[in-house]
Structures are given as structure tokens and as C-alpha cells.
Design an enzyme around this catalytic site. Structure first.
Site, PDB file in Angstrom:
ATOM      1  N   PRO A   1      33.411   3.214  11.947  1.00  0.00           N
ATOM      2  CA  PRO A   1      33.786   4.186  10.913  1.00  0.00           C
ATOM      3  C   PRO A   1      34.356   3.487   9.683  1.00  0.00           C
ATOM      4  CG  PRO A   1      35.359   4.236  12.727  1.00  0.00           C
ATOM      5  CD  PRO A   1      34.259   3.315  13.134  1.00  0.00           C
ATOM      6  N   GLU A   2      34.189   4.105   8.535  1.00  0.00           N
ATOM      7  CA  GLU A   2      34.776   3.553   7.313  1.00  0.00           C
ATOM      8  C   GLU A   2      36.150   4.190   7.097  1.00  0.00           C
ATOM      9  OE1 GLU A   2      32.187   2.566   4.195  1.00  0.00           O
ATOM     10  OE2 GLU A   2      30.446   2.421   5.499  1.00  0.00           O
TER      11      GLU A   2
ATOM     12  N   LYS B   1      41.014   0.532   8.282  1.00  0.00           N
ATOM     13  CA  LYS B   1      40.478   1.083   9.531  1.00  0.00           C
ATOM     14  C   LYS B   1      41.545   1.176  10.619  1.00  0.00           C
ATOM     15  CE  LYS B   1      36.000  -0.456   8.003  1.00  0.00           C
ATOM     16  NZ  LYS B   1      34.824  -1.323   8.181  1.00  0.00           N
TER      17      LYS B   1
ATOM     18  N   ARG C   1      26.206  -7.643   8.521  1.00  0.00           N
ATOM     19  CA  ARG C   1      25.672  -6.280   8.482  1.00  0.00           C
ATOM     20  C   ARG C   1      24.482  -6.255   7.519  1.00  0.00           C
ATOM     21  NH1 ARG C   1      29.632  -2.542   9.784  1.00  0.00           N
ATOM     22  NH2 ARG C   1      27.963  -1.008   9.769  1.00  0.00           N
TER      23      ARG C   1
END
Ligand SMILES: [Zn+2]
Length: 269
Positions: free
Chosen positions: A2-3, A52, A258
Site C-alpha cells: 500500500p502507498e 507506510k 519495481r
């Protein structure tokens, strides 16, 4: 993963549902059982997010520090709470409802000093009103690392993940392979304020939308995006599709562990 907007949203949801009242705290899975027993029945005083990292604050400056990592999940529900499965690391319950945490990378009881040390390791977070973009700029402006990698480095700036990094660089026409040193101060200021605005919308809507009004499906007469991630975006996971602005093919490449997405036609600065 999740961001940051998801974690800020979780902080707000925990506060709204459980804040200011005593909560039952348990760890059906057992890994957090000793700490849960210490907190059980005390008042959840406050909640906080930084990047986060999620913090649930209890009396005596004790905090539950949570990092979801890749697999962590949070599920809220209304009372009565069903019997927990043995995968629930942390369960909070009050007369109105419950919340279950499963599979986090971190769920630990920390002191205020330990919490401070976590904040100190993190860069400023665009969603924390008091955080200072200068702190990030001091690192970025000296770095030979690409801006795309710097935006993913939580020590430089906290809370930005793969979607926001790709989208904010597109929105500012910035070549993702430019180094931090080559970025101009006004470009950084524009990126920071844009991230703050985009991420605030992300908290509000609980999804990531980054297209300007003129590029929405309605404005362009195109079908809405179909993607399990949801939201309207310019480049994220749009490999080989035409750019919404210039029509060039969106590209992808691995960067900072990523996939990076960008438009070679628009991102030339
Ligand atoms: Zn383009």
C-alpha cells in the site's frame, strides 16, 4: 504494497471507530499476545501515520507500531465480532465493532523514544502537514541517483509508492532517469505540492486518481480504465497503451526493484 495514503486513511479509520474509548486488545495468533495483554482495556488515545508506518497511541506514551509490508491486511467490521481465525495478529474490539490485522511485517509495542527513532529514519511525508520538503531536497539535490529511485526511498520521502512516483513524474514532464542533482529546486517544490494534493485526494477517495480534468474518461470520451488497482492514471500499468496526452506508447522498465512506467514523448525534461 500500500502507498502512504492508505496508511493515513487507516489511521483516520482507527481513530474514528476506536479513538477516545477503552478497547479490548488481543492477539488470537499469539505473536503479539504479551503486549496485547498489557494494553487490553485501555483507551486508544490517538493514531498517527508516517509514510507506510501506522502508530496507535495508548496511555503512558505506549504505541503499537504497524507496518503492513507486502502482505499485511486490515479488516474493519461491525459488532458482534466473529470468532477470530488464528491468522489475526491484532484484534481491537469495542461495543460497536472490531478491526483485525493479519500478516503485517511489523506489529510491535514501542515506547515514545522508539517511535521517535522510527520518525527520524524516515523522510518527510507529503501528508504530514508539518513535514518539511527541504529535508528531502537536501538529499535529492546532492544525489547521483535517479529521481525515480529517490522518490521510492522512504529515507528521502515517506509514503510515495510505485503509482505516485510514476504519475507525479509524468504530470511534471520529468524524465524518470534524471538524477537528483539535475533537478531544479522549483521542480522539486512543484512535485512536493502536487504529491500532497494527489495523496490527500487518495486519502479522501481511498484510491489513486491522477488524471487532470481534461483527461478523464468523460472529457476524452474514452472507456474508464479497467484495472484491479482502480483509479484513472496516465502511465501506471499502461505499458504499450497510447499516452492520454501525446499518443506515444507507454514504456516500462525495472527501477528500484519495481516496474517503472513512463511516456517517452511527454517526459523529456
Ligand atoms: Zn505522452
Amino acid at each position: 504494497m500500500p502507498e502512504g495514503h492508505t496508511i493515513h486513511r487507516l489511521a483516520a479509520d482507527h481513530r474514528e471507530r476506536f479513538g477516545g474509548r477503552p478497547v479490548r486488545v488481543s492477539s488470537p495468533q499469539g505473536k503479539f499476545a504479551d503486549s496485547a495483554a498489557l494494553l487490553d482495556g485501555s483507551v486508544l488515545e490517538t493514531t498517527e501515520a508516517h509514510g507506510k508506518h501506522l502508530f496507535l497511541g495508548f496511555p503512558g506514551e505506549e504505541w503499537i507500531h504497524i507496518h503492513l509490508g507486502l502482505f499485511g491486511k486490515v479488516a474493519f467490521g461491525d459488532a458482534p465480532a466473529p470468532p477470530p481465525t488464528d491468522t489475526v495478529r491484532l484484534r481491537l474490539v469495542n461495543p460497536e465493532g472490531y478491526v483485525d490485522l493479519r500478516g503485517p511485517t511489523t506489529c510491535a509495542l514501542v515506547t515514545d523514544a522508539e517511535k521517535r527513532a522510527i520518525h527520524d529514519r524516515l523522510g518527510p511525508d507529503p501528508l504530514r502537514a508539518a513535514d518539511d520538503p527541504d529535508k528531502a531536497w537536501r538529499r535529492i539535490s546532492k544525489s547521483r541517483t535517479t529521481i525515480a529511485a529517490l522518490l521510492m526511498d522512504q529515507k528521502v520521502i515517506a509514503g510515495v509508492g510505485n503509482v505516485y512516483r510514476a504519475e507525479v513524474l509524468f504530470r511534471h514532464g520529468i524524465d524518470p532517469y534524471r538524477t537528483g542533482k539535475d533537478l531544479a529546486r522549483r521542480e522539486w517544490d512543484a512535485i512536493w505540492s502536487d504529491l500532497a494534493a494527489l495523496m490527500r485526494e487518495g486519502v479522501r477517495l481511498n484510491r489513486i486518481d491522477t488524471v487532470r480534468p481534461e483527461h478523464t474518461p468523460e472529457a476524452m470520451g474514452r472507456p474508464p480504465r479497467v484495472d484491479d488497482h482502480g483509479g484513472e492514471v496516465y502511465v501506471y500499468r499502461r505499458t504499450h497503451q497510447p499516452c492520454l496526452v501525446c499518443g506515444d506508447e507507454i514504456r516500462t522498465a525495472g527501477l528500484a526493484a519495481r516496474n517503472l512506467f513512463w511516456c517517452p514523448g511527454c517526459q523529456t525534461r
